[in-house]
Every structure is written in structure tokens, then in C-alpha cells.
Design an enzyme around this catalytic site. Structure first.
Site, PDB file in Angstrom:
ATOM      1  N   TYR A  53       0.552  -4.767  -2.658  1.00 27.15           N
ATOM      2  CA  TYR A  53       0.015  -4.657  -1.305  1.00 27.15           C
ATOM      3  C   TYR A  53       0.568  -5.770  -0.425  1.00 27.15           C
ATOM      4  O   TYR A  53       1.054  -5.524   0.693  1.00 27.15           O
ATOM      5  CB  TYR A  53      -1.515  -4.723  -1.361  1.00 27.15           C
ATOM      6  N   SER A 109      -1.656  -7.857   7.689  1.00 29.87           N
ATOM      7  CA  SER A 109      -2.704  -8.504   6.922  1.00 29.87           C
ATOM      8  C   SER A 109      -2.330  -9.944   6.621  1.00 29.87           C
ATOM      9  O   SER A 109      -1.150 -10.253   6.387  1.00 29.87           O
ATOM     10  CB  SER A 109      -2.926  -7.753   5.607  1.00 29.87           C
ATOM     11  N   GLY A 123     -12.386   4.294   9.327  1.00 26.93           N
ATOM     12  CA  GLY A 123     -12.417   2.841   9.376  1.00 26.93           C
ATOM     13  C   GLY A 123     -12.178   2.280  10.762  1.00 26.93           C
ATOM     14  O   GLY A 123     -12.606   2.830  11.777  1.00 26.93           O
ATOM     15  N   GLY A 164      -2.881   6.611  11.424  1.00 27.49           N
ATOM     16  CA  GLY A 164      -3.977   6.052  10.640  1.00 27.49           C
ATOM     17  C   GLY A 164      -5.226   5.887  11.481  1.00 27.49           C
ATOM     18  O   GLY A 164      -5.855   4.833  11.490  1.00 27.49           O
ATOM     19  N   ALA A 165      -5.604   6.978  12.177  1.00 28.38           N
ATOM     20  CA  ALA A 165      -6.662   6.877  13.188  1.00 28.38           C
ATOM     21  C   ALA A 165      -8.000   7.461  12.759  1.00 28.38           C
ATOM     22  O   ALA A 165      -8.985   7.279  13.462  1.00 28.38           O
ATOM     23  CB  ALA A 165      -6.209   7.593  14.466  1.00 28.38           C
ATOM     24  N   GLY A 197      -9.471   2.250  12.379  1.00 26.76           N
ATOM     25  CA  GLY A 197      -8.649   3.159  13.172  1.00 26.76           C
ATOM     26  C   GLY A 197      -9.496   4.101  14.006  1.00 26.76           C
ATOM     27  O   GLY A 197      -9.243   4.303  15.199  1.00 26.76           O
TER      28      GLY A 197
END
Length: 280
Positions: free
Chosen positions: A161, A129, A12, A8-9, A14
Site C-alpha cells: 500500500y 496518504s 466513504g 472513487g466517489a 469520496g
């Protein structure tokens, strides 16, 4: 210099974290779905980009194969991939997307890379989160609903989520218990202005974005926890501060049951490590 696998790089926080880690001299394997963003980030960082869909097992297999080609050991694995969709979606394997990305992907990727983590520094950082405590726009604590784990009956984007982030945190703590040789932590990077909510009506998220952190600000604690010598093993951090997570996240019976259910969905967490010198 550390050998880092960053899931997930490409966008954003990442992307910002990857740029900082590369600037500090680390060697990166960058995982994402967007080929153009990934290629650009690889040029900027000198890392290797692996295009893969982490929501499905074939994507996990592909990443593991590519990592093994570049590294003989992994020092740091950062699990940062995330999704949020207004409507229920399933992967090509028929699994609800939030569950696949937030829980199954970190579980499966960590398991597949376990031998390399044992040969390297063996640090796993899961980006979580504060939503694991309570869902946005809903009152009451979040719990795992094993009767509706894939959210087939009652899909709410924010509840789903939150439940899948709680699942990731339960996995983090159970991983620490089962593999004490690893260094494991989870963190909330802050409420960060990203494109996760791009599919929601703009009015629903616009007010929230007024107080959100920038992607660069959100990246800072990820970089810190990935590289600091002062990391508390098995801890949850709210940005830079070690914090107690929700009561539900420490329920070991739930963690054990979730691990068993996950292995039924994805197979054994990891193949046995045959080299006894690895002690992992």
C-alpha cells in the site's frame, strides 16, 4: 460551477466530498464499481454515474468515453479510488491490485482525459496518504522496489500500500514537471474511518479506528483543494497544510524510471494534443 470527474466517489470520504461539491453547485461525473451506491449518489447529486473498474485499461477507456459525452472540458479531476487487501490479488490484466488502483489508474485516467483537462480548468487532485513515508507496523522509509514492483516475491499489505502511494506521489510531481499548464496537487486527508480495512481481522484495525476521522471530516480537505483559488501548484498537503513529503518522493530519477515502466505497462501517457491553441 466546475465540471468535475470524481474517481472513487461512491463510498466513504469520496461520497461525502461528492455530496458537498454537488451542494456547492458543481457538475459531476461520479466513477465507482458499485452500481447501487452509484445510482443513489447520482440521484442525490444530479451527477452522472459511470460504473467502471479503474484497475483495468478497459475501465479507464469506458470512463473517458462517458466523460467526453457529458463534458467538452474538465475543470477538476479527483483521483480517489483506493484498496487495501490482506492477501495479494491481481487484476484481469495480471497486475497487482494496489499498483493498479493507486498508481496505474490515476496515471491512465489523467492521460486519457488530458485533452479535456486542457480545454477546462485543468486541475488534478490525487488523494494520497502519509503512509507513503513509512508503512504501518514497519520501521524505515518507503522506497520503490523496481525489482519487485508487482510485489510477487514479498507481499506485505501495508508495505505494498505504502509503495503504491509513493508511486502515485512520484507521478504527481512528474506530471507537474511535464505539464506545467495543469494545476496538480496531492493530499493526505487524515486517517479516515473507511471500509478499506474491512477484510482484515477486526482486532488489527479496531484500535486505529478509535482515533480515526469521520468520512465527512476526511472529505473536507478534498473539497477544499479541489476548489480553492489558493492551491499551490505541485504541492503535497497534509489535510489543509502544505507539507514536505518524503525525500524519496522528490527523487526525479526514480520518477522518470517509474514513468517509463508505467508506459510499458499501459502504453503512452497521452495521445498528442493536436489543437495548438490548447497549449497542453
Amino acid at each position: 460551477m466546475s465540471r468535475i470527474v470524481f474517481a472513487g466517489a461512491t463510498s466513504g470520504l469520496g461520497r461525502q466530498a461528492a455530496l458537498r461539491l454537488a451542494k456547492d453547485g458543481h457538475d459531476l461525473v461520479l466513477v465507482g464499481r458499485d452500481a447501487d451506491k452509484g445510482a443513489r449518489l447520482a440521484r442525490e447529486t444530479g451527477g452522472r454515474f459511470v460504473r467502471a473498474d479503474l484497475a483495468v485499461s478497459t475501465g479507464i477507456d469506458h470512463v473517458a468515453e462517458q466523460v467526453a459525452e457529458r463534458f467538452d472540458g474538465v475543470d477538476i479531476l479527483i483521483n480517489n479510488a483506493g484498496v487495501m487487501t490482506p492477501e495479494r490479488r491481481v487484476t484481469g490484466e495480471g497486475i497487482e491490485l494496489n499498483l493498479a488502483v493507486h498508481h496505474l489508474a490515476p496515471f491512465s485516467l489523467t492521460g486519457r482525459l488530458l485533452p479535456l483537462l486542457c480545454r477546462g480548468g485543468g486541475r488534478v487532485v490525487n488523494v494520497n496518504s502519509e503512509g507513503h513515508r513509512q508503512s504501518m507496523f514497519r520501521a524505515g522509509p518507503v522506497r520503490i522496489d523496481f525489482d519487485d514492483l508487482p510485489s510477487e516475491r514479498n507481499f506485505d499489505p501495508f508495505v505494498t500500500y505504502s509503495r503504491t502511494k509513493l508511486a502515485n506521489l512520484l507521478f504527481t510531481y512528474e506530471l507537474r514537471r511535464r505539464y506545467p499548464q495543469l494545476t496538480v496537487a496531492a493530499l493526505h486527508p487524515g486517517f479516515v474511518r473507511t471500509d478499506l480495512g474491512r477484510e482484515f481481522p477486526r482486532a488489527r484495525v479496531a484500535m486505529l479506528h478509535l482515533t480515526a476521522l469521520s468520512a465527512r471530516q476526511g472529505a473536507a480537505p478534498v473539497v477544499h483543494l479541489a476548489t480553492t483559488r489558493d492551491l499551490v501548484n505541485g504541492a503535497y498537503y497534509n489535510r489543509f497544510t502544505k507539507t514536505r513529503s518524503s525525500d524519496a518522493s522528490y527523487d526525479r530519477d526514480t520518477a522518470l524510471r517509474l514513468w517509463e515502466v508505467t508506459e510499458r505497462l499501459r502504453g503512452p501517457f497521452a495521445a498528442p494534443v493536436r489543437d495548438p491553441s490548447l497549449d497542453c
